[in-house]
Design a protein around this motif. Structure first.
Motif, PDB file in Angstrom:
ATOM      1  N   ALA A 175       0.875  -1.559  -0.023  1.00 14.20           N
ATOM      2  CA  ALA A 175      -0.269   0.253   0.142  1.00 14.20           C
ATOM      3  C   ALA A 175       0.450   0.969   0.009  1.00 14.20           C
ATOM      4  CB  ALA A 175      -0.992  -0.056   1.531  1.00 14.20           C
ATOM      5  N   ARG A 176       1.733   1.678   0.589  1.00 11.67           N
ATOM      6  CA  ARG A 176       2.813   1.884   0.871  1.00 11.67           C
ATOM      7  C   ARG A 176       3.854   2.324  -0.645  1.00 11.67           C
ATOM      8  NH1 ARG A 176       4.653   3.931   5.920  1.00 11.67           N
ATOM      9  NH2 ARG A 176       4.976   5.544   4.893  1.00 11.67           N
ATOM     10  N   CYS A 177       4.051   1.348  -1.936  1.00 13.58           N
ATOM     11  CA  CYS A 177       4.164   1.184  -3.013  1.00 13.58           C
ATOM     12  C   CYS A 177       3.916   1.935  -4.020  1.00 13.58           C
ATOM     13  CB  CYS A 177       5.331   0.270  -3.571  1.00 13.58           C
ATOM     14  SG  CYS A 177       6.177   0.378  -4.630  1.00 13.58           S
ATOM     15  N   ALA A 178       3.440   2.786  -4.686  1.00 14.95           N
ATOM     16  CA  ALA A 178       2.656   3.196  -6.147  1.00 14.95           C
ATOM     17  C   ALA A 178       3.006   2.388  -7.037  1.00 14.95           C
ATOM     18  CB  ALA A 178       3.350   4.792  -5.770  1.00 14.95           C
ATOM     19  N   ARG A 179       4.425   2.572  -7.408  1.00 17.82           N
ATOM     20  CA  ARG A 179       4.601   1.627  -8.322  1.00 17.82           C
ATOM     21  C   ARG A 179       6.218   1.063  -8.643  1.00 17.82           C
ATOM     22  NH1 ARG A 179       3.390   3.420 -15.375  1.00 17.82           N
ATOM     23  NH2 ARG A 179       3.680   1.615 -15.917  1.00 17.82           N
ATOM     24  N   VAL A 180       5.850  -0.589  -9.389  1.00 17.69           N
ATOM     25  CA  VAL A 180       7.228  -1.064  -9.495  1.00 17.69           C
ATOM     26  C   VAL A 180       7.382  -1.005 -10.754  1.00 17.69           C
ATOM     27  CG1 VAL A 180       8.916  -2.844  -9.081  1.00 17.69           C
ATOM     28  CG2 VAL A 180       7.294  -2.465  -7.602  1.00 17.69           C
ATOM     29  N   ARG A 181       8.544   0.093 -11.154  1.00 18.23           N
ATOM     30  CA  ARG A 181       9.168   0.244 -12.444  1.00 18.23           C
ATOM     31  C   ARG A 181       9.959  -0.479 -12.879  1.00 18.23           C
ATOM     32  NH1 ARG A 181       7.000   4.825 -14.962  1.00 18.23           N
ATOM     33  NH2 ARG A 181       5.216   5.417 -14.049  1.00 18.23           N
ATOM     34  N   SER A 182       9.347  -0.745 -14.231  1.00 13.61           N
ATOM     35  CA  SER A 182      11.026  -1.519 -14.958  1.00 13.61           C
ATOM     36  C   SER A 182      11.901  -0.318 -16.091  1.00 13.61           C
ATOM     37  CB  SER A 182      11.100  -2.452 -16.172  1.00 13.61           C
ATOM     38  OG  SER A 182      10.795  -2.549 -16.958  1.00 13.61           O
ATOM     39  N   SER A 183      13.742  -0.278 -15.582  1.00 17.93           N
ATOM     40  CA  SER A 183      14.204   0.659 -16.481  1.00 17.93           C
ATOM     41  C   SER A 183      14.561   0.550 -18.011  1.00 17.93           C
ATOM     42  CB  SER A 183      15.093   1.106 -15.996  1.00 17.93           C
ATOM     43  OG  SER A 183      15.734  -0.395 -15.572  1.00 17.93           O
ATOM     44  N   GLU A 184      14.214  -1.037 -17.402  1.00 21.49           N
ATOM     45  CA  GLU A 184      14.553  -1.724 -19.283  1.00 21.49           C
ATOM     46  C   GLU A 184      16.057  -2.091 -19.310  1.00 21.49           C
ATOM     47  OE1 GLU A 184      12.678  -4.670 -20.240  1.00 21.49           O
ATOM     48  OE2 GLU A 184      11.526  -3.992 -18.957  1.00 21.49           O
ATOM     49  N   VAL A 185      16.941  -1.855 -17.994  1.00 22.72           N
ATOM     50  CA  VAL A 185      18.104  -1.922 -17.905  1.00 22.72           C
ATOM     51  C   VAL A 185      18.315  -3.471 -17.544  1.00 22.72           C
ATOM     52  CG1 VAL A 185      20.575  -1.220 -17.174  1.00 22.72           C
ATOM     53  CG2 VAL A 185      18.358   0.489 -18.003  1.00 22.72           C
ATOM     54  N   ALA A 186      19.223  -4.366 -18.394  1.00 21.47           N
ATOM     55  CA  ALA A 186      19.724  -5.306 -17.881  1.00 21.47           C
ATOM     56  C   ALA A 186      21.074  -5.319 -16.693  1.00 21.47           C
ATOM     57  CB  ALA A 186      20.615  -6.163 -18.862  1.00 21.47           C
ATOM     58  N   VAL A 187      20.714  -6.881 -15.743  1.00 19.56           N
ATOM     59  CA  VAL A 187      22.271  -6.656 -14.774  1.00 19.56           C
ATOM     60  C   VAL A 187      23.074  -6.356 -15.106  1.00 19.56           C
ATOM     61  CG1 VAL A 187      22.377  -7.636 -12.931  1.00 19.56           C
ATOM     62  CG2 VAL A 187      20.284  -7.563 -13.430  1.00 19.56           C
ATOM     63  N   LEU A 188      23.693  -6.922 -16.009  1.00 17.92           N
ATOM     64  CA  LEU A 188      25.373  -7.030 -15.849  1.00 17.92           C
ATOM     65  C   LEU A 188      24.977  -5.409 -16.555  1.00 17.92           C
ATOM     66  CD1 LEU A 188      26.142 -10.162 -17.481  1.00 17.92           C
ATOM     67  CD2 LEU A 188      26.262  -9.169 -14.927  1.00 17.92           C
ATOM     68  N   GLU A 189      24.637  -5.155 -17.552  1.00 20.81           N
ATOM     69  CA  GLU A 189      24.651  -3.837 -18.733  1.00 20.81           C
ATOM     70  C   GLU A 189      24.788  -2.392 -17.034  1.00 20.81           C
ATOM     71  OE1 GLU A 189      22.365  -0.403 -21.320  1.00 20.81           O
ATOM     72  OE2 GLU A 189      21.577  -2.190 -20.818  1.00 20.81           O
ATOM     73  N   LEU A 190      24.488  -2.817 -16.216  1.00 20.29           N
ATOM     74  CA  LEU A 190      25.154  -1.649 -14.443  1.00 20.29           C
ATOM     75  C   LEU A 190      26.800  -2.024 -15.000  1.00 20.29           C
ATOM     76  CD1 LEU A 190      22.515  -2.478 -12.998  1.00 20.29           C
ATOM     77  CD2 LEU A 190      22.791  -0.592 -13.521  1.00 20.29           C
ATOM     78  N   GLU A 191      27.444  -2.941 -15.546  1.00 17.29           N
ATOM     79  CA  GLU A 191      29.105  -3.127 -14.638  1.00 17.29           C
ATOM     80  C   GLU A 191      29.727  -2.933 -15.653  1.00 17.29           C
ATOM     81  OE1 GLU A 191      29.855  -4.937 -12.043  1.00 17.29           O
ATOM     82  OE2 GLU A 191      28.230  -3.963 -12.044  1.00 17.29           O
TER      83      GLU A 191
ATOM     84  N   ALA B 159      31.042   0.699 -17.679  1.00 16.77           N
ATOM     85  CA  ALA B 159      31.503   2.727 -17.672  1.00 16.77           C
ATOM     86  C   ALA B 159      30.670   2.513 -19.079  1.00 16.77           C
ATOM     87  CB  ALA B 159      32.411   2.230 -17.795  1.00 16.77           C
ATOM     88  N   GLY B 160      30.487   3.563 -19.179  1.00 20.76           N
ATOM     89  CA  GLY B 160      29.595   4.606 -19.805  1.00 20.76           C
ATOM     90  C   GLY B 160      28.921   4.135 -21.126  1.00 20.76           C
ATOM     91  N   SER B 161      27.865   2.776 -20.330  1.00 20.23           N
ATOM     92  CA  SER B 161      26.422   2.625 -21.346  1.00 20.23           C
ATOM     93  C   SER B 161      26.213   3.907 -20.411  1.00 20.23           C
ATOM     94  CB  SER B 161      26.127   1.782 -20.345  1.00 20.23           C
ATOM     95  OG  SER B 161      26.221   1.652 -18.954  1.00 20.23           O
ATOM     96  N   ALA B 162      24.609   3.747 -21.663  1.00 18.79           N
ATOM     97  CA  ALA B 162      23.694   4.411 -20.969  1.00 18.79           C
ATOM     98  C   ALA B 162      22.374   4.509 -20.024  1.00 18.79           C
ATOM     99  CB  ALA B 162      22.440   4.647 -22.268  1.00 18.79           C
ATOM    100  N   ALA B 163      22.880   3.372 -19.182  1.00 17.69           N
ATOM    101  CA  ALA B 163      22.111   2.694 -18.035  1.00 17.69           C
ATOM    102  C   ALA B 163      21.507   4.073 -16.721  1.00 17.69           C
ATOM    103  CB  ALA B 163      22.891   1.614 -17.440  1.00 17.69           C
ATOM    104  N   CYS B 164      22.543   4.973 -16.660  1.00 22.41           N
ATOM    105  CA  CYS B 164      22.254   5.139 -16.069  1.00 22.41           C
ATOM    106  C   CYS B 164      20.914   6.599 -16.340  1.00 22.41           C
ATOM    107  CB  CYS B 164      22.941   6.456 -14.651  1.00 22.41           C
ATOM    108  SG  CYS B 164      23.096   7.692 -13.983  1.00 22.41           S
ATOM    109  N   ASP B 165      21.374   6.962 -17.310  1.00 20.39           N
ATOM    110  CA  ASP B 165      20.160   7.464 -17.900  1.00 20.39           C
ATOM    111  C   ASP B 165      19.012   7.452 -17.750  1.00 20.39           C
ATOM    112  OD1 ASP B 165      22.331   9.381 -18.338  1.00 20.39           O
ATOM    113  OD2 ASP B 165      23.301   9.278 -20.276  1.00 20.39           O
ATOM    114  N   ARG B 166      19.027   5.870 -18.268  1.00 18.09           N
ATOM    115  CA  ARG B 166      17.786   5.010 -18.878  1.00 18.09           C
ATOM    116  C   ARG B 166      17.059   5.456 -17.309  1.00 18.09           C
ATOM    117  NH1 ARG B 166      20.258   2.013 -22.327  1.00 18.09           N
ATOM    118  NH2 ARG B 166      19.005  -0.138 -21.206  1.00 18.09           N
TER     119      ARG B 166
END
Length: 236
Positions: free
Chosen positions: A133-149, A151-158
């Protein structure tokens, strides 16, 4: 105080990043040991990966005699209940910790996670923890987990774009980052959007420290009762 931070996937570079975030959040005098199973999925993105990684998590918990508390550093809290059956020392999931902390700083929060297939597991956990009830929504950024590894990917921007939509559309007052691999992004995103952005690794470290300081132990009654010895032999 010695905290064992378990990355349930087998990607060592992610374990290093998680360990760095945990050490940055830890109090002076707290030792953080970050580990991952030698075998198992390289990333956890949905129910199948979660199930395949649980045996490795349980083996690490069972063999860690010198840890004062454990942190499960995957946002779906992989194997959390089973791990609590193996020890009376505190076992904290980064998802559960972040949700509770978010509920203390905002009326409504949204979760921004990785892929869409990860969303149902997080929604189920919110119901189990009594915080849906406290969570408005769970959203996906469509960033794969390994994309976060990478450097220089667009993951943070997405991820940042998805936070902007959560504020505008969900009227979220805080954001929970729904992946341990996002641990190094929280401060930057909080400054960018002007609201609390919570990283579950940091939340779990502080919660585990508090539980150890209060000498709290996991109940041995009911659901968290230890398994029979003959069943424990399978993890050895």
């Amino acid at each position: 105080m010695r905290l064992m931070v378990i990355n349930p996937n087998s990607t060592a570079s992610m374990t290093e990043k998680i360990g760095a975030a945990a050490r940055a959040a830890a109090s002076p005098g707290t030792e953080v040991v970050a580990v991952n199973p030698l075998r198992g999925p390289v990333s956890i993105e949905g129910y199948y990966d979660e199930a395949m990684s649980v045996p490795g998590v349980l083996q690490l918990v069972q063999n860690a005699a010198d840890a004062d508390a454990f942190i499960i550093a995957c946002f779906d809290d992989t194997g959390l209940d089973a791990a609590r059956c193996l020890t009376d020392r505190p076992v904290v999931g980064i998802g559960e910790a972040a949700y509770h902390f978010a509920s203390l700083v905002a009326n409504k929060f949204s979760v921004v996670t990785t892929l869409a297939r990860s969303v149902p597991a997080l929604e189920h956990n919110l119901i189990r923890y009594g915080l849906a009830a406290r969570c408005a929504r769970v959203r996906s950024s469509e960033v794969a987990v390994l994309e976060l590894e990478h450097a220089g990917s667009a993951a943070c921007d997405r991820i940042s774009e998805e936070i902007g939509r959560a504020v505008a559309e969900d009227r979220a007052e805080a954001i929970v980052l729904g992946c341990a691999g996002m641990a190094d992004l929280a401060d930057r995103l909080s400054d960018e959007h002007g609201l609390p952005v919570l990283d579950g690794v940091s939340c779990a470290v502080r919660l585990a420290e508090a539980m150890v300081g209060l000498r709290l132990r996991t109940s041995r009654l009911g659901g968290y009762a230890p398994p029979p010895l003959q069943k424990l032999a399978a993890l050895a």
